[in-house]
Design a protein around this motif. Structure first.
Motif, PDB file in Angstrom:
ATOM      1  N   LEU A  14       0.172  -0.953   0.160  1.00  0.00           N
ATOM      2  CA  LEU A  14       0.161  -0.506  -0.202  1.00  0.00           C
ATOM      3  C   LEU A  14       0.851   1.044  -0.173  1.00  0.00           C
ATOM      4  O   LEU A  14       1.659   1.514   1.126  1.00  0.00           O
ATOM      5  N   ALA A  16       2.818   3.372  -3.093  1.00  0.00           N
ATOM      6  CA  ALA A  16       4.328   3.393  -4.725  1.00  0.00           C
ATOM      7  C   ALA A  16       5.817   4.228  -3.418  1.00  0.00           C
ATOM      8  O   ALA A  16       5.687   5.035  -5.534  1.00  0.00           O
ATOM      9  N   VAL A  37      -0.337  -0.745  -4.335  1.00  0.00           N
ATOM     10  CA  VAL A  37      -1.705   0.148  -4.264  1.00  0.00           C
ATOM     11  C   VAL A  37      -1.125   1.410  -5.123  1.00  0.00           C
ATOM     12  O   VAL A  37      -0.623   1.887  -3.484  1.00  0.00           O
ATOM     13  N   CYS A  46       8.635  11.362  -2.396  1.00  0.00           N
ATOM     14  CA  CYS A  46      10.537  11.277  -2.780  1.00  0.00           C
ATOM     15  C   CYS A  46      10.910  12.415  -4.224  1.00  0.00           C
ATOM     16  O   CYS A  46      11.511  13.290  -4.580  1.00  0.00           O
ATOM     17  N   TRP A  49       8.012  15.629  -4.606  1.00  0.00           N
ATOM     18  CA  TRP A  49       8.020  17.126  -3.671  1.00  0.00           C
ATOM     19  C   TRP A  49       8.753  17.147  -2.190  1.00  0.00           C
ATOM     20  O   TRP A  49       8.481  17.265  -1.669  1.00  0.00           O
ATOM     21  N   ALA A  50      10.078  16.358  -2.816  1.00  0.00           N
ATOM     22  CA  ALA A  50      11.053  15.955  -1.711  1.00  0.00           C
ATOM     23  C   ALA A  50      12.342  16.025  -2.137  1.00  0.00           C
ATOM     24  O   ALA A  50      12.562  16.742  -2.928  1.00  0.00           O
ATOM     25  N   CYS A  51      13.008  14.435  -2.240  1.00  0.00           N
ATOM     26  CA  CYS A  51      14.304  14.991  -1.747  1.00  0.00           C
ATOM     27  C   CYS A  51      14.871  15.311  -3.742  1.00  0.00           C
ATOM     28  O   CYS A  51      16.020  15.929  -3.668  1.00  0.00           O
ATOM     29  N   SER A  54      14.256  18.839  -4.392  1.00  0.00           N
ATOM     30  CA  SER A  54      15.350  19.629  -3.998  1.00  0.00           C
ATOM     31  C   SER A  54      16.713  19.961  -4.092  1.00  0.00           C
ATOM     32  O   SER A  54      17.117  20.452  -3.708  1.00  0.00           O
ATOM     33  N   SER A 168       5.932  21.472   2.218  1.00  0.00           N
ATOM     34  CA  SER A 168       7.160  20.612   1.007  1.00  0.00           C
ATOM     35  C   SER A 168       7.222  20.942  -0.217  1.00  0.00           C
ATOM     36  O   SER A 168       7.705  21.063  -0.599  1.00  0.00           O
ATOM     37  N   THR A 172       8.654  22.674  -3.578  1.00  0.00           N
ATOM     38  CA  THR A 172       9.466  21.935  -4.357  1.00  0.00           C
ATOM     39  C   THR A 172       9.404  22.227  -5.286  1.00  0.00           C
ATOM     40  O   THR A 172      10.166  21.491  -6.426  1.00  0.00           O
ATOM     41  N   ARG A 276       0.896   9.037   6.887  1.00  0.00           N
ATOM     42  CA  ARG A 276      -0.585   8.975   5.725  1.00  0.00           C
ATOM     43  C   ARG A 276      -1.167   7.669   6.500  1.00  0.00           C
ATOM     44  O   ARG A 276      -1.199   6.676   5.649  1.00  0.00           O
ATOM     45  N   GLY A 311       9.266   2.127   6.579  1.00  0.00           N
ATOM     46  CA  GLY A 311       9.355   3.311   5.642  1.00  0.00           C
ATOM     47  C   GLY A 311       8.733   4.362   6.957  1.00  0.00           C
ATOM     48  O   GLY A 311       8.535   4.158   7.495  1.00  0.00           O
ATOM     49  N   ASP A 312       9.032   6.312   6.603  1.00  0.00           N
ATOM     50  CA  ASP A 312       8.478   7.125   6.957  1.00  0.00           C
ATOM     51  C   ASP A 312       7.330   6.723   7.879  1.00  0.00           C
ATOM     52  O   ASP A 312       7.660   7.163   9.131  1.00  0.00           O
ATOM     53  N   LEU A 318      12.833   8.761   9.431  1.00  0.00           N
ATOM     54  CA  LEU A 318      12.224   9.360   7.885  1.00  0.00           C
ATOM     55  C   LEU A 318      13.476   9.846   7.004  1.00  0.00           C
ATOM     56  O   LEU A 318      13.037  11.637   6.463  1.00  0.00           O
ATOM     57  N   HIS A 321      16.499   6.863   1.950  1.00  0.00           N
ATOM     58  CA  HIS A 321      18.080   5.954   2.594  1.00  0.00           C
ATOM     59  C   HIS A 321      17.899   4.446   2.994  1.00  0.00           C
ATOM     60  O   HIS A 321      17.152   3.097   2.607  1.00  0.00           O
TER      61      HIS A 321
HETATM   62  C1  FAD Z   1      11.271  18.357   0.714  1.00  0.00           C
HETATM   63  C2  FAD Z   1      11.828  17.399   1.658  1.00  0.00           C
HETATM   64  C3  FAD Z   1      13.327  17.424   0.764  1.00  0.00           C
HETATM   65  C4  FAD Z   1      13.749  15.699   1.362  1.00  0.00           C
HETATM   66  N1  FAD Z   1      15.020  15.250   1.281  1.00  0.00           N
HETATM   67  C5  FAD Z   1      15.274  13.798   1.093  1.00  0.00           C
HETATM   68  C6  FAD Z   1      16.698  13.878   1.264  1.00  0.00           C
HETATM   69  O1  FAD Z   1      17.466  14.726   0.226  1.00  0.00           O
HETATM   70  N2  FAD Z   1      16.991  12.310   1.272  1.00  0.00           N
HETATM   71  C7  FAD Z   1      16.154  11.447   1.889  1.00  0.00           C
HETATM   72  O2  FAD Z   1      16.880  10.607   2.227  1.00  0.00           O
HETATM   73  N3  FAD Z   1      15.071  11.818   2.129  1.00  0.00           N
HETATM   74  C8  FAD Z   1      14.706  13.705   2.313  1.00  0.00           C
HETATM   75  N4  FAD Z   1      13.395  13.392   2.126  1.00  0.00           N
HETATM   76  C9  FAD Z   1      12.774  12.997   3.276  1.00  0.00           C
HETATM   77  C10 FAD Z   1      12.192  11.010   1.866  1.00  0.00           C
HETATM   78  O3  FAD Z   1      10.940  11.955   1.029  1.00  0.00           O
HETATM   79  C11 FAD Z   1      11.082  10.194   2.549  1.00  0.00           C
HETATM   80  O4  FAD Z   1      11.654   9.598   3.734  1.00  0.00           O
HETATM   81  C12 FAD Z   1      11.128   9.114   1.638  1.00  0.00           C
HETATM   82  O5  FAD Z   1      10.337   9.756   0.795  1.00  0.00           O
HETATM   83  C13 FAD Z   1       9.459   8.888   2.175  1.00  0.00           C
HETATM   84  O6  FAD Z   1       9.407   7.188   1.474  1.00  0.00           O
HETATM   85  P1  FAD Z   1       8.239   6.346   1.414  1.00  0.00           P
HETATM   86  O7  FAD Z   1       8.352   5.852   0.385  1.00  0.00           O
HETATM   87  O8  FAD Z   1       7.645   6.147   2.953  1.00  0.00           O
HETATM   88  O9  FAD Z   1       7.068   7.348   1.747  1.00  0.00           O
HETATM   89  P2  FAD Z   1       6.528   8.581  -0.006  1.00  0.00           P
HETATM   90  O10 FAD Z   1       7.625   8.554  -0.538  1.00  0.00           O
HETATM   91  O11 FAD Z   1       5.572   9.043   1.125  1.00  0.00           O
HETATM   92  O12 FAD Z   1       4.934   7.845  -0.313  1.00  0.00           O
HETATM   93  C14 FAD Z   1       4.441   7.173  -0.224  1.00  0.00           C
HETATM   94  C15 FAD Z   1       3.238   7.037  -1.453  1.00  0.00           C
HETATM   95  O13 FAD Z   1       2.233   6.148  -0.470  1.00  0.00           O
HETATM   96  C16 FAD Z   1       1.174   6.644  -1.035  1.00  0.00           C
HETATM   97  N5  FAD Z   1      -0.335   6.772  -0.517  1.00  0.00           N
HETATM   98  C17 FAD Z   1      -0.204   7.180   0.764  1.00  0.00           C
HETATM   99  N6  FAD Z   1      -1.357   6.651   1.406  1.00  0.00           N
HETATM  100  C18 FAD Z   1      -2.269   5.642   0.306  1.00  0.00           C
HETATM  101  C19 FAD Z   1      -2.898   5.114   0.093  1.00  0.00           C
HETATM  102  N7  FAD Z   1      -4.295   5.047   1.200  1.00  0.00           N
HETATM  103  N8  FAD Z   1      -3.363   4.368  -1.147  1.00  0.00           N
HETATM  104  C20 FAD Z   1      -2.714   4.480  -1.888  1.00  0.00           C
HETATM  105  N9  FAD Z   1      -1.577   5.338  -2.073  1.00  0.00           N
HETATM  106  C21 FAD Z   1      -1.283   5.571  -0.342  1.00  0.00           C
HETATM  107  C22 FAD Z   1       1.415   7.798  -1.601  1.00  0.00           C
HETATM  108  O14 FAD Z   1       0.734   8.682  -2.231  1.00  0.00           O
HETATM  109  C23 FAD Z   1       2.492   8.009  -1.749  1.00  0.00           C
HETATM  110  O15 FAD Z   1       3.264   8.179  -3.618  1.00  0.00           O
HETATM  111  C24 FAD Z   1      13.122  14.878   2.024  1.00  0.00           C
HETATM  112  C25 FAD Z   1      11.960  15.190   2.149  1.00  0.00           C
HETATM  113  C26 FAD Z   1      10.763  16.161   2.356  1.00  0.00           C
HETATM  114  C27 FAD Z   1       9.488  16.626   2.740  1.00  0.00           C
END
Ligand code: FAD
Length: 477
Positions: A14, A16, A37, A46, A49-51, A54, A168, A172, A276, A311-312, A318, A321
């Motif tokens: 859940l 991507a 999903v 990432c 709108w993030a890594c 930025s 953020s 970005t 989330r 992950g986060d 958070l 990597h």
């Molecule tokens: C401005 C900024 C800069 C950053 N820079 C860095 C960096 O340089 N290096 C670094 O290591 N980290 C950085 N980070 C942190 C990094 O972005 C996160 O650690 C990373 O994105 C976490 O990945 P994730 O897959 O856990 O979550 P996310 O990237 O948030 O992905 C979660 C996905 O789940 C989907 N989703 C959520 N709920 C549902 C649902 N109910 N059904 C279906 N889909 C859903 C969302 O749409 C999203 O696509 C930064 C963060 C920010 C805000």
């Protein structure tokens, strides 16, 4: 009325983002059928709108700053950045907010993508509401991995929604530099975005509630970054909270608790993240909606045989990597358990336990100067009850650093565990140190004895020579 389709998989992922994608990669590599999903863009926060955006914004900023510190080159780079070109470079790195490439990749590993909002609707079951309002019920024979990430948290200020503040996401993806930008916060997102937009043409005012910036790192990190932001022309105000914010005829008006009134074109709140998990059906399996999901070291939720949070969303670290590291571990643990092999027996390398989350998390803050750390700060090590010594060195006194940049300013610290004579943490602050931090990560994660670090010889003349100086300082004092 549309009929509800039901599909069974070995694994349902859940979310991507980078983490969900990597879980799917590992479970597919293990031969498990896998559904992914996604409600927005494959690639997650990432990528869009993030890594990625930025760092695409910051790279030219840091390269120009480095060039300006290089005799013979500095005269050639005194002009402003070409903001339009930097934004175009950022747009390229976000694939113009299109996820076709990532969809192709998911396809290439044989995972099925289901677009829509996913919610748990009971044990091992995820119901997806698609863009057309139709429903699909996905059941998981072995595991559901939740990797839904985080969203920005805005403070509870009256009328804030009407101000249309940046989070953020807007910071970005903005299409132009605002003339005046107020940034609220003192953490990584705030300092990076203040650095980027100040260099791209905005007049930045940074409002920080605490005493300093980057307060999860060694104190000198925030001090050096604040000093450099002020030198770059930003107005940095610490010990200041926002009391009210309004938008009057297009202008943002901020009043602080210290009585300051600041006008700006935009305001960015970089004031924290929330999981989330508020609308993913946690209540249907006895968990609290909106909570961070606690996990064990195999990334499985305690008490469940099938629910993983990676992950986060589990709040361990958070960072992309670190989330991808967890994804590799969760994927391997799911595959091992699916094949009925006990984890410990199938795992000679300890690859089914995310131990680095506790002791060896590296992070680079891409400000100018960069701040990079791994493991524990001195305060964290002391708080955890370790008998430690902090060993500091001025990076300006390292010949490789002097060559890297004229007037190099920076500092390094290693935190030594005096019982075991290994390193618990290392912090470097200075231009170019981001690429240095992996050496420290190896020392900390590998628990390399200091007596062996003597034999890891840094090349001359590089900034890495600081390792020798730190070790000499430890030995001689
Ligand atoms: C401005 C900024 C800069 C950053 N820079 C860095 C960096 O340089 N290096 C670094 O290591 N980290 C950085 N980070 C942190 C990094 O972005 C996160 O650690 C990373 O994105 C976490 O990945 P994730 O897959 O856990 O979550 P996310 O990237 O948030 O992905 C979660 C996905 O789940 C989907 N989703 C959520 N709920 C549902 C649902 N109910 N059904 C279906 N889909 C859903 C969302 O749409 C999203 O696509 C930064 C963060 C920010 C805000």
């Amino acid at each position: 009325m549309t009929e509800t389709e039901s599909i069974a998989y070995d694994v349902v992922v859940l979310g991507a983002g980078p983490v969900g994608e990597n879980v799917a990669d590992r479970t597919r590599a293990a031969g498990l059928s896998t559904a992914v999903v996604e409600s927005e863009l494959v690639g997650g926060e990432c990528s869009y709108w993030a890594c990625m955006p930025s760092k695409a914004l910051l790279r030219p900023v840091i390269a120009r700053a480095d060039a300006r510190r290089t005799p013979g080159l500095s005269q050639a780079v005194q002009g402003p950045l070409d903001t339009a070109a930097v934004l175009a470079h950022r747009d390229y790195y976000t694939s113009h907010w299109q996820d076709d490439g990532q969809i192709q990749w998911l396809d290439s590993i044989g995972a099925d993508l289901h677009r829509g909002h996913g919610r748990l609707t009971g044990p091992r079951t995820v119901t997806v509401t698609g863009p057309d309002g139709g429903h699909k019920v996905l059941t998981a024979r072995h595991a559901v991995a939740v990797s839904t990430g985080t969203r920005a948290v805005l403070p509870d200020l009256p009328g804030l929604a009407e101000v249309k503040p940046w989070t953020s996401r807007e910071a970005t993806s903005a299409k132009a530099a605002p003339g005046r930008l107020v940034v609220v916060g003192g953490g990584v997102v705030a300092t990076e975005m203040a650095t980027a937009w100040q260099a791209l043409g905005s007049q930045v005012t940074l409002l920080v509630r605490g005493k300093g910036l980057l307060n999860r790192m060694e104190p000198f990190a925030g001090e050096l970054v604040a000093e450099a932001l002020v030198e770059a022309g930003a107005d940095v105000r610490t010990g200041t909270s926002v009391e009210s914010v309004t938008r009057e005829n297009g202008t943002v008006v901020v009043v602080t608790d210290t009585g300051d009134r600041i006008e700006a074109d935009e305001i960015l709140f970089a004031t924290g993240r929330a999981p989330r998990t508020d609308d993913i059906g946690l209540d249907t399996i006895g968990l609290e909606p909106g909570s961070w999901l606690e996990v064990d070291d195999s990334l499985r939720v305690p008490g469940s045989k099938w629910l993983y949070a990676v992950g986060d969303v589990n709040h361990r670290a958070l960072l992309t990597h670190q989330g991808k590291y967890q994804a590799r571990i969760a994927g391997a643990a799911i595959a091992a358990r699916a094949s009925g092999v006990p984890l410990l027996e199938s795992d000679p390398w300890g690859a089914h336990a995310a131990t680095a989350d506790h002791a060896a998390v590296p992070q680079v803050v891409f400000t100018d100067p960069e701040a990079a750390s791994v493991g524990l700060s001195l305060a964290e090590a002391e708080q955890a009850g370790h008998r430690v010594r902090a060993v500091d060195h001025d990076l300006a006194a390292v010949s490789g650093a002097g060559l890297y940049a004229d007037g190099y300013k920076g500092r390094a610290r290693m935190v030594v565990d005096l019982e075991r004579e290994i390193l618990l943490g290392v912090t470097f602050v200075g231009p170019g140190v981001g690429e240095l931090i992996h050496s420290a990560t190896i020392a900390v994660a590998g628990q390399v004895p200091i007596s062996r670090l003597w034999h890891a010889v840094p090349s001359y003349p590089t900034i890495s020579e600081v390792w020798l100086r730190l070790l000499e300082t430890y030995r001689d004092n």
